[in-house]
Design a protein around this motif. Structure first.
Motif, PDB file in Angstrom:
ATOM      1  N   UNK A  46       0.809  -1.218   0.000  1.00 37.83           N
ATOM      2  CA  UNK A  46       0.000   0.000   0.000  1.00 37.83           C
ATOM      3  C   UNK A  46       0.847   1.275   0.000  1.00 37.83           C
ATOM      4  N   UNK A  47       2.122   1.204   0.410  1.00 37.33           N
ATOM      5  CA  UNK A  47       2.971   2.392   0.396  1.00 37.33           C
ATOM      6  C   UNK A  47       3.393   2.731  -1.026  1.00 37.33           C
ATOM      7  N   UNK A  48       3.369   1.755  -1.891  1.00 38.79           N
ATOM      8  CA  UNK A  48       3.708   1.963  -3.296  1.00 38.79           C
ATOM      9  C   UNK A  48       2.507   2.524  -4.055  1.00 38.79           C
ATOM     10  N   UNK A  49       1.819   3.473  -3.411  1.00 33.85           N
ATOM     11  CA  UNK A  49       0.539   3.969  -3.917  1.00 33.85           C
ATOM     12  C   UNK A  49       0.695   4.715  -5.236  1.00 33.85           C
ATOM     13  N   UNK A  50       1.815   5.399  -5.449  1.00 33.42           N
ATOM     14  CA  UNK A  50       2.007   6.140  -6.697  1.00 33.42           C
ATOM     15  C   UNK A  50       2.095   5.191  -7.895  1.00 33.42           C
ATOM     16  N   UNK A  51       2.789   4.100  -7.718  1.00 32.50           N
ATOM     17  CA  UNK A  51       2.901   3.098  -8.785  1.00 32.50           C
ATOM     18  C   UNK A  51       1.545   2.437  -9.053  1.00 32.50           C
ATOM     19  N   UNK A  52       0.810   2.142  -7.991  1.00 30.06           N
ATOM     20  CA  UNK A  52      -0.503   1.499  -8.144  1.00 30.06           C
ATOM     21  C   UNK A  52      -1.487   2.399  -8.871  1.00 30.06           C
ATOM     22  N   UNK A  53      -1.516   3.687  -8.499  1.00 33.66           N
ATOM     23  CA  UNK A  53      -2.443   4.614  -9.148  1.00 33.66           C
ATOM     24  C   UNK A  53      -2.058   4.868 -10.605  1.00 33.66           C
ATOM     25  N   UNK A  54      -0.770   4.802 -10.877  1.00 34.57           N
ATOM     26  CA  UNK A  54      -0.334   4.980 -12.263  1.00 34.57           C
ATOM     27  C   UNK A  54      -0.709   3.761 -13.109  1.00 34.57           C
ATOM     28  N   UNK A  55      -0.559   2.578 -12.553  1.00 34.72           N
ATOM     29  CA  UNK A  55      -0.842   1.358 -13.298  1.00 34.72           C
ATOM     30  C   UNK A  55      -2.332   1.060 -13.382  1.00 34.72           C
ATOM     31  N   UNK A  56      -3.058   1.346 -12.297  1.00 38.14           N
ATOM     32  CA  UNK A  56      -4.500   1.057 -12.257  1.00 38.14           C
ATOM     33  C   UNK A  56      -5.274   2.367 -12.159  1.00 38.14           C
ATOM     34  N   UNK A 183      13.432   6.631 -12.603  1.00 36.87           N
ATOM     35  CA  UNK A 183      12.621   5.669 -13.348  1.00 36.87           C
ATOM     36  C   UNK A 183      11.668   4.938 -12.403  1.00 36.87           C
ATOM     37  N   UNK A 184      10.359   5.016 -12.694  1.00 34.28           N
ATOM     38  CA  UNK A 184       9.361   4.474 -11.769  1.00 34.28           C
ATOM     39  C   UNK A 184       9.420   2.951 -11.663  1.00 34.28           C
ATOM     40  N   UNK A 185       9.675   2.294 -12.771  1.00 34.57           N
ATOM     41  CA  UNK A 185       9.739   0.836 -12.734  1.00 34.57           C
ATOM     42  C   UNK A 185      10.944   0.371 -11.922  1.00 34.57           C
ATOM     43  N   UNK A 186      12.087   1.005 -12.130  1.00 34.25           N
ATOM     44  CA  UNK A 186      13.295   0.608 -11.422  1.00 34.25           C
ATOM     45  C   UNK A 186      13.195   0.896  -9.926  1.00 34.25           C
ATOM     46  N   UNK A 187      12.696   2.085  -9.574  1.00 30.66           N
ATOM     47  CA  UNK A 187      12.632   2.398  -8.131  1.00 30.66           C
ATOM     48  C   UNK A 187      11.597   1.537  -7.409  1.00 30.66           C
TER      49      UNK A 187
END
Length: 260
Positions: A46-56, A183-187
């Motif tokens: 849930x802390x990876x919220x920026x990646x989740x909102x970008x992907x979904x 880079x969002x995927x790498x981080x």
């Protein structure tokens, strides 16, 4: 009558086994990390919220994850109470660690790194992963508090301290990975690798600590198995032990092979 074993705690006038010491507070540190490990996998999702909102985009992924965790955790508590007498405490803790680590590794490799799934498939897989994590961590956590109840009170406090700092540690990890790697995927991948490494460290420390003389001393007493055999510092390896008779104020050297 054979002299008592070095690990038996006897009454007045007999040999007394000293309580094993937590050298360098290593056991306490392991318990503190165990507390971190309870909440680390879920917080990693849930802390990876920026990646989740970008992907979904346009979905309520974080809310769905929270709801999934709560429902599964409730079922896990009920099931753990049913199995508490059928499975050993350490078996339940070990299974909990495996169920917590598995989804972290699976999602980080196949979803974040290799991107093997479509958006809909990834959505379902992330929710299922959170469900497995919730089950594993809840069983692990509830079993661990029974485990800590056998040790001195400060170790329960150490576990609770670890739980309260888990969110802070994961948040700092995400902040630094975002700042240092654009880079969002790498981080995101490195963020999950850090979480996996910490969870594996908690698991390995548990396997080491459970076999320590300190832990076995308290758990064997609490389970009514009698004291465990530990090294007695008064035994110098010469075949004699020093016995200090407090009432007579004298020191007696007694052969360990003496039979009365």
């Amino acid at each position: 009558m054979i002299l008592p074993s070095p690990c038996f705690t006897m009454g007045n006038g007999d040999f007394e086994q000293p309580i094993p010491d937590d050298r360098y507070h290593g056991i306490y540190f392991a318990m503190l990390l165990a507390g971190v490990g309870f909440l680390l996998p879920y917080n990693s999702f849930i802390t990876d919220v920026d990646y989740l909102h970008h992907k979904f985009q346009g979905t309520s992924i974080v809310f769905d994850m929270s709801l999934t965790y709560i429902v599964v955790a409730l079922l896990a508590v009920i099931l753990n109470n049913v199995l508490v007498e059928r499975l050993s405490m350490h078996t339940r803790i070990t299974v909990g660690y495996i169920l917590a680590l598995g989804p972290l590794i699976f999602v980080s490799v196949f979803d974040v790194w290799l991107e093997k799934f479509t958006t809909k498939e990834a959505y379902v897989i992330n929710l299922l992963s959170v469900g497995v994590v919730a089950f594993g961590c809840t069983v692990q956590q509830s079993s661990f508090y029974g485990y800590m109840g056998m040790l001195p009170k400060r170790y329960t406090q150490g576990v609770m301290t670890g739980e309260s700092t888990a969110g802070v540690i994961i948040s700092l990890s995400r902040i630094f990975t975002k700042l240092l790697i654009p880079d969002e995927k790498k981080n995101t991948m490195i963020f999950f690798l850090i979480s996996i490494s910490m969870e594996m460290l908690c698991f390995l420390l548990h396997l080491v600590v459970r076999r320590s003389c300190f832990v076995r001393y308290y758990t064997s007493h609490d389970q009514g198995k009698g004291p465990v055999k530990c090294h007695d510092p008064r035994d110098t390896g010469t075949g004699y032990r020093v016995h200090h008779d407090v009432t007579a104020e004298e020191v007696i050297f007694v052969s360990l092979s003496t039979v009365f």
